[in-house]
Structures are given as structure tokens and as C-alpha cells.
Design a protein around this motif. Structure first.
Motif, PDB file in Angstrom:
ATOM      1  N   LYS A   1       1.312  -1.338  -0.279  1.00  0.00           N
ATOM      2  CA  LYS A   1       0.027   0.177   0.132  1.00  0.00           C
ATOM      3  C   LYS A   1       1.068   1.313  -0.196  1.00  0.00           C
ATOM      4  CE  LYS A   1      -3.955  -2.192   2.486  1.00  0.00           C
ATOM      5  NZ  LYS A   1      -4.626  -2.586   3.332  1.00  0.00           N
ATOM      6  N   LYS A   2       2.101   0.825   0.960  1.00  0.00           N
ATOM      7  CA  LYS A   2       2.825   2.639   0.581  1.00  0.00           C
ATOM      8  C   LYS A   2       3.631   2.363  -0.481  1.00  0.00           C
ATOM      9  CE  LYS A   2       3.227   2.161   5.701  1.00  0.00           C
ATOM     10  NZ  LYS A   2       4.431   2.834   7.161  1.00  0.00           N
ATOM     11  N   GLU A   3       4.133   2.015  -1.102  1.00  0.00           N
ATOM     12  CA  GLU A   3       4.406   1.492  -2.032  1.00  0.00           C
ATOM     13  C   GLU A   3       3.728   2.207  -3.119  1.00  0.00           C
ATOM     14  OE1 GLU A   3       5.963  -2.239  -3.612  1.00  0.00           O
ATOM     15  OE2 GLU A   3       7.977  -1.869  -1.952  1.00  0.00           O
ATOM     16  N   ALA A   4       2.233   1.789  -3.623  1.00  0.00           N
ATOM     17  CA  ALA A   4       1.367   2.284  -4.453  1.00  0.00           C
ATOM     18  C   ALA A   4       1.557   3.831  -3.710  1.00  0.00           C
ATOM     19  CB  ALA A   4      -0.441   2.133  -4.028  1.00  0.00           C
ATOM     20  N   VAL A   5       1.211   4.619  -2.553  1.00  0.00           N
ATOM     21  CA  VAL A   5       1.126   5.633  -2.383  1.00  0.00           C
ATOM     22  C   VAL A   5       2.324   6.534  -2.780  1.00  0.00           C
ATOM     23  CG1 VAL A   5       1.207   7.141  -0.435  1.00  0.00           C
ATOM     24  CG2 VAL A   5      -0.538   5.382  -0.056  1.00  0.00           C
TER      25      VAL A   5
ATOM     26  N   ARG B   1       5.493  10.137  -6.197  1.00  0.00           N
ATOM     27  CA  ARG B   1       6.530  10.541  -7.584  1.00  0.00           C
ATOM     28  C   ARG B   1       5.799  10.597  -8.217  1.00  0.00           C
ATOM     29  NH1 ARG B   1      10.003   4.488  -5.909  1.00  0.00           N
ATOM     30  NH2 ARG B   1      10.967   4.760  -4.119  1.00  0.00           N
ATOM     31  N   ASP B   2       4.418  10.420  -8.930  1.00  0.00           N
ATOM     32  CA  ASP B   2       3.764  10.702  -9.941  1.00  0.00           C
ATOM     33  C   ASP B   2       3.602  12.276  -9.947  1.00  0.00           C
ATOM     34  OD1 ASP B   2       4.316   8.324 -11.370  1.00  0.00           O
ATOM     35  OD2 ASP B   2       1.809   7.328 -10.503  1.00  0.00           O
TER      36      ASP B   2
ATOM     37  N   LEU C   1       4.398  18.040 -11.012  1.00  0.00           N
ATOM     38  CA  LEU C   1       4.849  19.042 -10.600  1.00  0.00           C
ATOM     39  C   LEU C   1       6.110  19.699 -11.247  1.00  0.00           C
ATOM     40  CD1 LEU C   1       3.727  18.840  -6.969  1.00  0.00           C
ATOM     41  CD2 LEU C   1       2.346  20.225  -8.180  1.00  0.00           C
ATOM     42  N   ASP C   2       7.192  18.752 -10.860  1.00  0.00           N
ATOM     43  CA  ASP C   2       8.469  18.904 -11.763  1.00  0.00           C
ATOM     44  C   ASP C   2       8.299  19.589 -12.870  1.00  0.00           C
ATOM     45  OD1 ASP C   2       9.823  18.440  -9.571  1.00  0.00           O
ATOM     46  OD2 ASP C   2      10.018  15.986  -9.592  1.00  0.00           O
ATOM     47  N   GLU C   3       7.696  18.561 -13.439  1.00  0.00           N
ATOM     48  CA  GLU C   3       7.124  19.303 -15.872  1.00  0.00           C
ATOM     49  C   GLU C   3       6.859  20.661 -15.452  1.00  0.00           C
ATOM     50  OE1 GLU C   3       4.734  16.170 -16.659  1.00  0.00           O
ATOM     51  OE2 GLU C   3       7.195  15.066 -17.045  1.00  0.00           O
ATOM     52  N   SER C   4       5.984  20.651 -14.748  1.00  0.00           N
ATOM     53  CA  SER C   4       5.592  22.225 -14.583  1.00  0.00           C
ATOM     54  C   SER C   4       6.081  23.665 -13.775  1.00  0.00           C
ATOM     55  CB  SER C   4       4.237  22.275 -13.438  1.00  0.00           C
ATOM     56  OG  SER C   4       3.329  23.239 -13.309  1.00  0.00           O
TER      57      SER C   4
END
Length: 328
Positions: free
Chosen positions: A264-268, A273-274, A279-282
Motif C-alpha cells: 500500500k505504501k509503495e502504491a502511495v 512520485r507521479d 510538478l517538476d514538469e510544471s
């Protein structure tokens, strides 16, 4: 029993196979010196087992093989066959006719045949023993043998009488029996020596046997203790195994729970990260806009400064013009 036939091939002067027939009565072989009369006697002695090449007027046994002549090549084999009539059963064999064959090769190999069956020299000697036809018997008297018999010692003549009386075979058997008895006595003496030596070892062996019995008893007792200890160790290890097995199952369940939480934590974390990537792209696009705006602003500031300078220059020029138009 009488001699019926003698066949000779390759023996001494007989290069071709010859056959001499004997009939009841007297058979005489007549010929000049050197015609081979003595070779017939030698052939009979040889086929009956003569082993002395000197007795056959040679230096070695290969000398009995035809050595060749000006017109014939040497042969590689000598063969003599003696045929005897045994209707009266004088020979201890169940045949009415007995043939004895001997062959010798130039390589040194030899063969003996009795009624065309391979046999040993010993078998032939035992067959003719006390028959009066052995190689040492005086039924075959060669040249000079009569004088030797007459001049022989009484002990040597005794052999002739023993052969004629038929006791030589039993003397031979007696000698063999005495040799066996001597060998048996030697073996008994050796056994007695061994027994005497072993008697001195009885007491030490008894002590060793007692120690060995004690050792075996202690060993058996030790094995019982080892078995009991092994059973105890097995039971203790089994308890430890059960305990560790329960802990293993518990840890396995906890591992499942933790694994679910981690997933679950890996999914979050993946979602975060996505978002960070978005945000990095923005930020990257905003930084590009900021950069472009900053460059435009710098251009506008430059133009503003130019206009301000132009305005100042215009004001200065205007003031100067007013002064020039209104003198004192």
C-alpha cells in the motif's frame, strides 16, 4: 601284447613317412651301415618317453628332427607312432589296440598322444610300467647294451629282475607313498612346532581375551547410554523444532501483514512520485515562462530607459530654446 606297427616321419634320417609292420614271430631289419637300423630302435625308445638326447645319440632333443640333405630341405617336426596289440589286456587300458604318438617341433614344443588323444608323459610312463616295454626296460636292447648288462653290478642287475618280475611298479608306488609319508611327517613336525609356539601364547591370549570381553561389555553399556542420550537429544530437538516452527508460522503471518502494508505504501509512494514528476514538469514550464518574461521585461526596461533619456533630452532642449527666444 606284441608290437604291431611303427610309423616314423621326420625322425632322424626318415624324411618320408614310413611304416614298419610287425607280425607274430621274428621280424628282422637288415641293411648296410648307415642305413638307419639304429634309428628305428631310437624311435621306439623316443616314443616311449626317452628324455635324454645323449641316449638318442644327439646333443639336444631338436637333433632328432630331420636336418635336411643335398636334395631335401630340413623339416620342422618329428613324429613317431607305436601301435601295440592289447587283446590279452596286458596294458591297463580298455582298448584292444593301443597307439602312442610323440611329436616334437623345432621350436622346442612337444606333444604326447594316447590313442590320438592328448596326454602327459607321466600317463605313458605309468601305462608301460611293469609291462616290460618301458624306456628303461631291457626289452629294447641297443648296440653295446648286452655287454653293459653282463658287466653291470649286482645292484644294477636287480633292476632287470624287478622289471621282469613285475614289481618295479609297486616299488615306484612304494617310493611315492614313502615320499608322501615323509612330506606328511614334515607337515606334522611343522604343526607340532606351531602348536608349541602357540602354547606359549595361551596365557597372554587368555589375558587379552579377558580384556576383550571387558571391552565388549563396556562397549555394550556405552552403546545403551549413547542410545538413551540420542533419544533425549532427539526429543529436545523435536521440542525446539516445534517451538521454532510455531514462531516461523507467526513470523510468516506478520510478514504477510507487513508485505500488504508495504505494498500500500509503495502504491502511495508511486502516486506521490507521479505527482512530484508532474510538478517538476510544471515548474520546468513555469521556469521557461519566467525566463521568457524576464527577458521581455529586460527589453522593456531598456526601452523605458531610452525613452526617459529621450524625454530628458527633449526637456533640456525645450528649456534652452525658451532662453534663446527671450533675451534680457
Amino acid at each position: 601284447m606284441f608290437l604291431k606297427q611303427l610309423e616314423v616321419m621326420g625322425f632322424k634320417s626318415f624324411a618320408e613317412r614310413i611304416s614298419v609292420e610287425f607280425v607274430p614271430g621274428v621280424t628282422a631289419v637288415v641293411g648296410p651301415n648307415g642305413s638307419g637300423k639304429s634309428n628305428i630302435i631310437d624311435a621306439i625308445r623316443w616314443v616311449l618317453g626317452e628324455q635324454s638326447a645323449k641316449s638318442l645319440r644327439g646333443s639336444k632333443m631338436e637333433d632328432v628332427i630331420f636336418a635336411g640333405s643335398d636334395s631335401r630341405k630340413a623339416l620342422n617336426i618329428a613324429e613317431v607312432t607305436l601301435v601295440l596289440d592289447n587283446e590279452d589286456g596286458a596294458l591297463p587300458i580298455d582298448y584292444s589296440e593301443v597307439s602312442v604318438t610323440r611329436r616334437v617341433y623345432r621350436s622346442g614344443d612337444s606333444e604326447y598322444l594316447l590313442n590320438k588323444q592328448p596326454c602327459r608323459l607321466k600317463d605313458i610312463i605309468e601305462l608301460f610300467m611293469d609291462s616290460g616295454l618301458g624306456k628303461e626296460a631291457f626289452s629294447i636292447i641297443s648296440q653295446g647294451k648286452v655287454e653293459e648288462i653282463l658287466n653291470s653290478k649286482p645292484e644294477e642287475r636287480r633292476t632287470i629282475f624287478e622289471e621282469a618280475a613285475g614289481v618295479l611298479k609297486y616299488k615306484s608306488r612304494k617310493k611315492k607313498a614313502e615320499n608322501k609319508l615323509f612330506e606328511t611327517q614334515e607337515n606334522l613336525n611343522r604343526v607340532n612346532d606351531i602348536l608349541h609356539e602357540l602354547e606359549g601364547q595361551v596365557e597372554p591370549l587368555k589375558l587379552q581375551a579377558s580384556m576383550a570381553r571387558d571391552y565388549l561389555e563396556k562397549k555394550e553399556e556405552l552403546e545403551k547410554f549413547e542410545v538413551a542420550l540420542t533419544v533425549y537429544d532427539i526429543e529436545d530437538l523435536h521440542k525446539q523444532w516445534e517451538k521454532l516452527s510455531g514462531e516461523f508460522e507467526q513470523h510468516g503471518q506478520e510478514e504477510l501483514v507487513l508485505s500488504s502494508r508495504i505494498q500500500k505504501k509503495e502504491a502511495v509512494l508511486t502516486q506521490t512520485r507521479d505527482k512530484i514528476a508532474a510538478l517538476d514538469e510544471s515548474i520546468s514550464s513555469l521556469q521557461e515562462v519566467l525566463l521568457s518574461t524576464s527577458e521581455e521585461l529586460e527589453k522593456l526596461e531598456g526601452r523605458k530607459q531610452v525613452l526617459v533619456e529621450r524625454k530628458k533630452n527633449s526637456s533640456t532642449n525645450a528649456s534652452r530654446g525658451s532662453i534663446l527666444r527671450c533675451p534680457g
